[in-house]
Write a protein that holds these residues in place. Structure first.
Motif: not given
Length: 124
Positions: A81-92
């Motif tokens: 899972l490549q995750m780009n442009s991460l946001k605080p709401e992606d915290t988990a």
């Protein structure tokens, strides 16, 4: 039966990227649909992305579409899972899961096997 082990989580800043890995053993992942789910504190586990067993068709939650990419390396029997442009709401805590039969699903109850999870924390 398949065993799943996630890795690649960590602490990053907003806008950064991470790549999660889900390494499988026991059976080949082409026999399964493989999904990524995530669970934030106090929230239910939610669908993130999935890839179909044989054909590699993908599906994404609207909240990550255009930022996250799921892929599979058949030689390594690993899903990424490549995750780009991460946001605080992606915290988990991010979990990898496999569904027997190979068909895509966004429902966590459809998945038969789960990994232990890896923590992703995105600071603002």
């Amino acid at each position: 039966q398949v065993q799943l082990v996630e890795s690649g989580g960590g602490l990053v800043q907003a806008g950064d990227s991470l790549r999660l890995s889900c390494a499988a053993s026991g059976r080949t992942l082409t026999s399964y649909a493989t999904g990524w789910f995530r669970q934030a504190p106090g929230k239910e586990r939610e669908f993130v992305a999935a890839i179909r067993g044989i054909f590699g068709t993908t599906n994404y939650a609207d909240s990550v579409k255009g930022r996250f990419t799921i892929s599979r390396d058949n030689a390594k029997n690993t899903v990424y899972l490549q995750m780009n442009s991460l946001k605080p709401e992606d915290t988990a805590v991010y979990y990898c899961a496999a569904r027997s039969g190979g068909l895509l699903s966004t429902q966590r109850n459809d998945y038969d096997y789960w990994g232990q999870g890896t923590q992703v924390t995105v600071s603002s």
